[in-house]
Design an enzyme around this catalytic site. Structure first.
Site, PDB file in Angstrom:
ATOM      1  N   HIS A   1      41.832  30.997  40.436  1.00 25.86           N
ATOM      2  CA  HIS A   1      40.975  32.274  39.848  1.00 25.86           C
ATOM      3  C   HIS A   1      40.063  32.778  40.663  1.00 25.86           C
ATOM      4  O   HIS A   1      40.087  33.966  41.198  1.00 25.86           O
ATOM      5  CB  HIS A   1      40.673  32.070  38.422  1.00 25.86           C
ATOM      6  CG  HIS A   1      40.382  33.474  37.736  1.00 25.86           C
ATOM      7  ND1 HIS A   1      41.787  34.253  37.440  1.00 25.86           N
ATOM      8  CD2 HIS A   1      39.385  34.154  37.547  1.00 25.86           C
ATOM      9  CE1 HIS A   1      41.176  35.511  37.244  1.00 25.86           C
ATOM     10  NE2 HIS A   1      39.738  35.448  37.332  1.00 25.86           N
TER      11      HIS A   1
ATOM     12  N   TRP B   1      53.385  29.857  45.100  1.00 25.66           N
ATOM     13  CA  TRP B   1      52.030  29.334  45.819  1.00 25.66           C
ATOM     14  C   TRP B   1      51.656  28.548  45.052  1.00 25.66           C
ATOM     15  O   TRP B   1      50.501  27.843  45.455  1.00 25.66           O
ATOM     16  CB  TRP B   1      51.446  30.701  46.405  1.00 25.66           C
ATOM     17  CG  TRP B   1      50.673  31.326  44.911  1.00 25.66           C
ATOM     18  CD1 TRP B   1      51.082  31.808  43.799  1.00 25.66           C
ATOM     19  CD2 TRP B   1      49.213  31.304  45.141  1.00 25.66           C
ATOM     20  NE1 TRP B   1      49.973  32.178  43.104  1.00 25.66           N
ATOM     21  CE2 TRP B   1      48.859  31.955  43.912  1.00 25.66           C
ATOM     22  CE3 TRP B   1      48.026  30.833  45.888  1.00 25.66           C
ATOM     23  CZ2 TRP B   1      47.415  32.181  43.343  1.00 25.66           C
ATOM     24  CZ3 TRP B   1      46.760  31.282  45.454  1.00 25.66           C
ATOM     25  CH2 TRP B   1      46.467  31.681  44.170  1.00 25.66           C
TER      26      TRP B   1
ATOM     27  N   GLU C   1      39.826  32.538  43.754  1.00 27.65           N
ATOM     28  CA  GLU C   1      40.500  32.979  44.872  1.00 27.65           C
ATOM     29  C   GLU C   1      40.830  34.618  44.736  1.00 27.65           C
ATOM     30  O   GLU C   1      40.670  35.356  45.753  1.00 27.65           O
ATOM     31  CB  GLU C   1      41.731  32.189  45.412  1.00 27.65           C
ATOM     32  CG  GLU C   1      42.685  32.783  46.351  1.00 27.65           C
ATOM     33  CD  GLU C   1      41.977  32.660  47.710  1.00 27.65           C
ATOM     34  OE1 GLU C   1      41.180  31.662  47.890  1.00 27.65           O
ATOM     35  OE2 GLU C   1      42.250  33.308  48.565  1.00 27.65           O
TER      36      GLU C   1
ATOM     37  N   SER D   1      39.642  26.093  57.884  1.00 21.75           N
ATOM     38  CA  SER D   1      38.967  27.356  58.518  1.00 21.75           C
ATOM     39  C   SER D   1      38.113  28.110  57.661  1.00 21.75           C
ATOM     40  O   SER D   1      36.930  28.728  57.989  1.00 21.75           O
ATOM     41  CB  SER D   1      40.052  28.026  59.142  1.00 21.75           C
ATOM     42  OG  SER D   1      40.000  29.467  59.249  1.00 21.75           O
ATOM     43  N   SER D   2      38.413  28.248  56.474  1.00 28.01           N
ATOM     44  CA  SER D   2      37.744  29.078  55.539  1.00 28.01           C
ATOM     45  C   SER D   2      36.363  28.702  55.184  1.00 28.01           C
ATOM     46  O   SER D   2      35.492  29.241  55.157  1.00 28.01           O
ATOM     47  CB  SER D   2      38.566  29.228  54.344  1.00 28.01           C
ATOM     48  OG  SER D   2      39.908  29.854  54.486  1.00 28.01           O
TER      49      SER D   2
ATOM     50  N   LYS E   1      30.661  48.100  38.127  1.00 26.80           N
ATOM     51  CA  LYS E   1      30.976  48.857  39.295  1.00 26.80           C
ATOM     52  C   LYS E   1      31.732  49.887  39.565  1.00 26.80           C
ATOM     53  O   LYS E   1      31.265  50.907  40.099  1.00 26.80           O
ATOM     54  CB  LYS E   1      31.710  47.378  40.072  1.00 26.80           C
ATOM     55  CG  LYS E   1      30.776  46.467  40.604  1.00 26.80           C
ATOM     56  CD  LYS E   1      31.640  45.467  41.352  1.00 26.80           C
ATOM     57  CE  LYS E   1      30.784  44.473  42.025  1.00 26.80           C
ATOM     58  NZ  LYS E   1      30.004  44.954  43.253  1.00 26.80           N
TER      59      LYS E   1
ATOM     60  N   THR F   1      32.478  44.105  36.237  1.00 27.83           N
ATOM     61  CA  THR F   1      33.521  44.816  36.855  1.00 27.83           C
ATOM     62  C   THR F   1      33.448  46.334  36.280  1.00 27.83           C
ATOM     63  O   THR F   1      33.482  47.625  37.321  1.00 27.83           O
ATOM     64  CB  THR F   1      35.087  44.646  36.725  1.00 27.83           C
ATOM     65  OG1 THR F   1      34.833  43.250  36.731  1.00 27.83           O
ATOM     66  CG2 THR F   1      35.943  45.165  37.744  1.00 27.83           C
TER      67      THR F   1
ATOM     68  N   HIS G   1      42.825  31.018  31.857  1.00 32.47           N
ATOM     69  CA  HIS G   1      43.353  31.904  31.215  1.00 32.47           C
ATOM     70  C   HIS G   1      44.859  31.956  31.657  1.00 32.47           C
ATOM     71  O   HIS G   1      45.725  32.468  31.115  1.00 32.47           O
ATOM     72  CB  HIS G   1      42.743  33.280  31.160  1.00 32.47           C
ATOM     73  CG  HIS G   1      42.512  34.110  32.403  1.00 32.47           C
ATOM     74  ND1 HIS G   1      41.210  34.389  33.024  1.00 32.47           N
ATOM     75  CD2 HIS G   1      43.425  33.817  33.573  1.00 32.47           C
ATOM     76  CE1 HIS G   1      41.503  34.993  34.229  1.00 32.47           C
ATOM     77  NE2 HIS G   1      42.655  34.499  34.553  1.00 32.47           N
ATOM     78  N   HIS G   2      45.024  31.314  32.821  1.00 36.09           N
ATOM     79  CA  HIS G   2      46.242  31.255  33.448  1.00 36.09           C
ATOM     80  C   HIS G   2      47.302  30.161  32.953  1.00 36.09           C
ATOM     81  O   HIS G   2      48.401  29.980  33.265  1.00 36.09           O
ATOM     82  CB  HIS G   2      46.059  30.822  34.987  1.00 36.09           C
ATOM     83  CG  HIS G   2      45.576  31.914  35.795  1.00 36.09           C
ATOM     84  ND1 HIS G   2      46.238  32.748  36.442  1.00 36.09           N
ATOM     85  CD2 HIS G   2      44.124  32.264  36.040  1.00 36.09           C
ATOM     86  CE1 HIS G   2      45.244  33.624  37.154  1.00 36.09           C
ATOM     87  NE2 HIS G   2      44.171  33.195  37.084  1.00 36.09           N
TER      88      HIS G   2
ATOM     89  N   ARG H   1      59.665  36.176  35.805  1.00 36.82           N
ATOM     90  CA  ARG H   1      59.285  36.020  37.081  1.00 36.82           C
ATOM     91  C   ARG H   1      59.937  34.976  37.953  1.00 36.82           C
ATOM     92  O   ARG H   1      60.378  33.892  37.416  1.00 36.82           O
ATOM     93  CB  ARG H   1      57.811  36.140  37.472  1.00 36.82           C
ATOM     94  CG  ARG H   1      57.310  34.799  36.963  1.00 36.82           C
ATOM     95  CD  ARG H   1      55.808  34.907  37.009  1.00 36.82           C
ATOM     96  NE  ARG H   1      54.847  35.200  38.228  1.00 36.82           N
ATOM     97  CZ  ARG H   1      53.824  35.025  38.435  1.00 36.82           C
ATOM     98  NH1 ARG H   1      53.065  34.370  37.642  1.00 36.82           N
ATOM     99  NH2 ARG H   1      53.361  35.363  39.768  1.00 36.82           N
TER     100      ARG H   1
ATOM    101  N   HIS I   1      55.789  34.038  50.524  1.00 37.96           N
ATOM    102  CA  HIS I   1      55.178  35.284  50.398  1.00 37.96           C
ATOM    103  C   HIS I   1      53.798  35.297  49.531  1.00 37.96           C
ATOM    104  O   HIS I   1      52.932  35.777  50.333  1.00 37.96           O
ATOM    105  CB  HIS I   1      56.001  36.251  49.375  1.00 37.96           C
ATOM    106  CG  HIS I   1      55.461  37.613  49.231  1.00 37.96           C
ATOM    107  ND1 HIS I   1      55.344  38.621  50.026  1.00 37.96           N
ATOM    108  CD2 HIS I   1      54.848  37.822  47.953  1.00 37.96           C
ATOM    109  CE1 HIS I   1      54.586  39.667  49.335  1.00 37.96           C
ATOM    110  NE2 HIS I   1      54.346  39.147  48.064  1.00 37.96           N
TER     111      HIS I   1
ATOM    112  N   ASP J   1      24.602  38.085  66.593  1.00 37.24           N
ATOM    113  CA  ASP J   1      25.822  37.376  66.370  1.00 37.24           C
ATOM    114  C   ASP J   1      25.845  36.614  65.234  1.00 37.24           C
ATOM    115  O   ASP J   1      24.913  36.710  64.460  1.00 37.24           O
ATOM    116  CB  ASP J   1      26.208  36.674  67.852  1.00 37.24           C
ATOM    117  CG  ASP J   1      27.506  36.290  68.144  1.00 37.24           C
ATOM    118  OD1 ASP J   1      28.351  35.975  67.009  1.00 37.24           O
ATOM    119  OD2 ASP J   1      28.066  36.715  69.245  1.00 37.24           O
TER     120      ASP J   1
ATOM    121  N   TYR K   1      38.819  36.508  43.087  1.00 37.66           N
ATOM    122  CA  TYR K   1      37.636  37.060  43.506  1.00 37.66           C
ATOM    123  C   TYR K   1      37.399  37.300  44.715  1.00 37.66           C
ATOM    124  O   TYR K   1      36.555  38.114  45.719  1.00 37.66           O
ATOM    125  CB  TYR K   1      36.518  36.753  42.568  1.00 37.66           C
ATOM    126  CG  TYR K   1      36.903  37.224  41.053  1.00 37.66           C
ATOM    127  CD1 TYR K   1      36.576  38.388  40.643  1.00 37.66           C
ATOM    128  CD2 TYR K   1      37.408  36.217  40.286  1.00 37.66           C
ATOM    129  CE1 TYR K   1      36.739  38.573  39.486  1.00 37.66           C
ATOM    130  CE2 TYR K   1      37.764  36.563  38.985  1.00 37.66           C
ATOM    131  CZ  TYR K   1      37.530  37.847  38.712  1.00 37.66           C
ATOM    132  OH  TYR K   1      37.863  38.284  37.308  1.00 37.66           O
TER     133      TYR K   1
ATOM    134  N   SER L   1      31.847  50.524  48.343  1.00 36.84           N
ATOM    135  CA  SER L   1      30.586  50.680  47.994  1.00 36.84           C
ATOM    136  C   SER L   1      30.071  51.487  49.301  1.00 36.84           C
ATOM    137  O   SER L   1      28.848  51.933  49.260  1.00 36.84           O
ATOM    138  CB  SER L   1      29.615  49.408  47.516  1.00 36.84           C
ATOM    139  OG  SER L   1      30.318  48.844  46.471  1.00 36.84           O
TER     140      SER L   1
END
Lengths: 160, 523
Positions: free
Chosen positions: B251, B140, B253, B167-168, B329, B326, B300-301, B448, B75, B104, B255, B266
């Site tokens: 982390h 994950w 990731e 790919s990314s 924004k 943030t 912080h994780h 969890r 998941h 293009d 963002y 926006s």
């Protein structure tokens, strides 16, 4: 730019691709990438994760290759000049320069629309020679150029 | 140049399956990304349904614990790499060239390659369900030492991650080059649409973060098969090193997933508030600040892992600091709406829902950033609630706002507004019913990643599970709305929304296969 044998031109057009990254902009991007890679490498070495360095350098190499490719082709252009006697095409692609001359009277414009596996192409042909021009352009603008050249040369472009 | 006939750089439009397999057109590839994303969204959602069905009641009902753990892993990986990221890249493919006036992407063939790596990566990833030992039940995060001990499914997962990463990274390089080099004459960096800015920053984050992930899983691979001990304490390695490296990717990731949504919002809010965006410059600087900070907050994780107190303090303060850009924004979006002539079509509903719900996720993020409090929240359902308020209510709702906003441009057809609103309200209500109770479960101490739980957690879990089924069904409505728009939607104007601004709206709906035959000049 002096062209051997050219007379006073009455048609002159420069075709060049749009390049928005300036030389200074490329240097800033490169400098930022170097700083980022240096900091990351130092940290990774410090914590003993040296196997990551080849991956980081690989990404850096890819970015560098991209910037190099852009820099190499920043000044690409095609200069089309038609004078009383000749049709001159000066071309720069990367580091290569070339100059082609067709006799104006015999030069013909051919436009090949896109087909199954071929993109549209615009050629100048004369005496068994064919030269593709306008490869920087997309199809509608190539077609417009073909018509324009046909009108100037006095022989309507075929296929346009 | 000696050759007199050069290869033309022009695209044409093949028909049938060849069009999709060989295409180098940014619009086709954008469509492929979006379709893949939708499919993976449903696949990942189905896994979530299975987990919630298991958690409907205490005890083990539907799946054994190993299978449950496999679902947790898949998941996460499917939603992050299969649903959200491809959707963002699909948006980028469709919109970046249109927004900057480019014909293009800079490297069209690489663009084709970066898409077609993905389906094979996900087939490989999902095939781990069928091999002996199954999918790694690691979550994950693929933490060591568990990931070093897993079966062949782990090797397949690592290869799949390599393919997704390649790919990314290729896609990111393509996007960066396109944005830097193919902007229309006159479009300076500070005139670029905010969506393009956010995608540019996302691409840099991908380059920085995905590279680390690819290398880290390679180190796991060498630990598994080549006798190294990078992460093996018995061999002189350090399991915590893995956590540092993973979260150095993990982390940013977050963002990578949220920045495209920021960009979309926006555009949507000014269009339906009928006002220019408030504080464009500060939005750009806030985006850059968020991108930078994302790399210096990751630990912080890992507060409970026993880092130095000074490290805890550093990462606590930097994490709190993220709230500043943030907040800028969120303030600017609200200021844009202030005194605007607002209307609430579906994209605007999703945008407003995004602001409200993402702010809740942001606030629980600030709670989690406080190291002493995090010792209590860590690995509880509070974290699950927080991340879903950020990733679903943030990224996914933002992307849905964008999908409704630009669907008329992409397809040339308007969607059914009534069904779109139903989709929003069902999603918003069921989402909150699913995930808000999980805050309480977490605060009460429910861990969890477990298929069973103590009896006192039953009520909230039942509410959460029933609502999750509603949330899942509501997303099928989204698929129907898209299909219905394609089949029977009325023709869309070039400018489908009265207040929409930007180069993409100057083209017909749908845009011509080759757009910007003449590069626009930006004044």
């Amino acid at each position: 730019m002096d062209i051997p044998g050219s007379q006073l031109p009455f048609y002159r057009k420069t075709i060049f691709p749009n390049r928005s990254l300036t030389r200074r902009g490329a240097l800033v991007v490169m400098a930022g990438a170097i700083v980022a890679v240096a900091v990351m490498s130092a940290v990774l070495l410090h914590i003993g994760a040296w196997p990551i360095l080849p991956f980081v350098f690989g990404s850096f190499a890819a970015i560098s290759a991209m910037l190099y490719g852009i820099a190499l082709h920043r000044d690409d252009f095609e200069l089309l000049i038609i004078d009383d006697a000749n049709f001159h095409i000066l071309r720069r692609c990367g580091r290569d320069h070339s100059w082609h001359r067709f006799q104006r009277y015999w030069a013909r414009v051919y436009f090949e629309p896109a087909q199954r596996s071929q993109p549209a192409r615009l050629y100048i042909r004369s005496h068994g020679r064919a030269l593709e021009i306008g490869s920087h352009l997309d199809e509608p603008r190539r077609r417009i150029l073909a018509r324009e050249l046909g009108n100037v040369l006095g022989h309507p472009a075929r296929g346009a | 140049m000696s050759a007199e006939i050069d290869a033309g750089a022009l695209h044409h439009r093949p028909a049938g399956w060849r069009r999709w397999l060989y295409t180098t057109n940014h619009k086709d590839i954008g469509t492929l990304y979006l379709v893949l994303s939708l499919i993976m969204f449903i696949v990942g959602g189905a896994m979530a349904m299975l987990m919630r069905a298991e958690l409907l009641q205490p005890g083990l009902q539907l799946v054994d614990p190993n299978r449950y753990n496999e679902m947790v892993t898949l998941h996460g990986l499917v939603m992050v790499f299969g649903a959200i990221m491809p959707a963002a890249v699909g948006f980028a493919n469709w919109l970046v060239p249109l927004m900057i006036g480019a014909p293009d992407m800079a490297f069209p063939r690489l663009n084709n390659l970066s898409f077609w790596l993905l389906p094979f990566a996900f087939v490989l990833l999902l095939a781990t369900l069928l091999v002996p030992g199954g999918t790694p039940g690691t979550g994950w995060t693929l933490y060591v030492p568990l990931s070093v001990q897993m079966g062949v499914g782990m090797d397949m997962t690592i290869l799949a991650i390599h393919m997704m990463g390649a790919s990314s990274i290729v896609g990111a390089i393509n996007i960066i080059t396109t944005i830097f080099n193919l902007r229309a004459p006159g479009m300076t960096l500070m005139k670029m649409p905010l969506f393009v800015w956010n995608i540019l920053l996302m691409s840099f984050l991908i380059l920085g973060a995905l590279t680390i992930l690819a290398a880290t899983v390679t180190m796991v691979l060498t630990d598994r098969h080549f006798g190294t001990h990078f992460f093996d304490a018995a061999g002189g390695g350090d399991p915590l090193l893995y956590q540092h490296l993973f979260w150095f990717f993990g982390h940013p990731e977050v963002y990578i997933m949220i920045l495209p949504a920021f960009g979309i919002i926006s555009h949507v809010i000014p269009a339906f508030a009928r006002k220019p965006l408030f504080g464009y410059n500060s939005m750009v600087y806030a985006t850059v600040a968020i991108g930078f900070l994302s790399f210096v907050v990751y630990a912080h994780h890992m507060f409970p892992s026993g880092m130095l107190l000074s490290s805890d303090l550093f990462f606590m303060y930097t994490t709190m600091l993220v709230a500043v850009p943030t907040g800028v924004k969120v303030f600017n979006w609200i200021a844009t709406m202030w005194a605007g002539r607002m209307s609430f079509e579906t994209p605007m509903l999703f945008a407003v829902g995004f602001i409200l719900l993402f702010t809740i996720g942001g606030l629980s993020g600030v709670m989690l950033s406080v190291a002493p409090a995090d010792f209590q929240y860590h690995d509880t359902y509070f974290v699950v609630a927080h991340l879903h308020y950020v990733v679903f209510a943030g990224s996914a709702l933002g992307l849905m706002a964008g999908a409704y906003f630009w669907l008329p441009k992409w397809t040339g057809h308007m969607y059914n507004e009534r069904l779109g609103r139903w989709h929003f309200w069902l999603t918003a209500i069921f989402f909150n019913l699913t995930f808000f109770p999980q805050h309480f479960l977490g605060l009460a101490g429910m861990p969890r990643r477990i298929p069973d739980y103590a009896l006192q957690f039953t009520d909230f879990n039942m509410i959460s599970s029933v609502a999750a089924f509603g949330l899942g069904l509501a997303q099928l409505l989204f698929v129907y709305v898209i299909w219905d728009a394609l089949r029977a939607g009325r023709r869309a104007d070039a400018k489908a929304w009265e207040g929409a601004q930007g180069l993409e709206w100057s083209l017909s709906s749908p845009p011509p296969y080759h757009s910007f035959a003449v590069p626009p000049r930006i004044s």
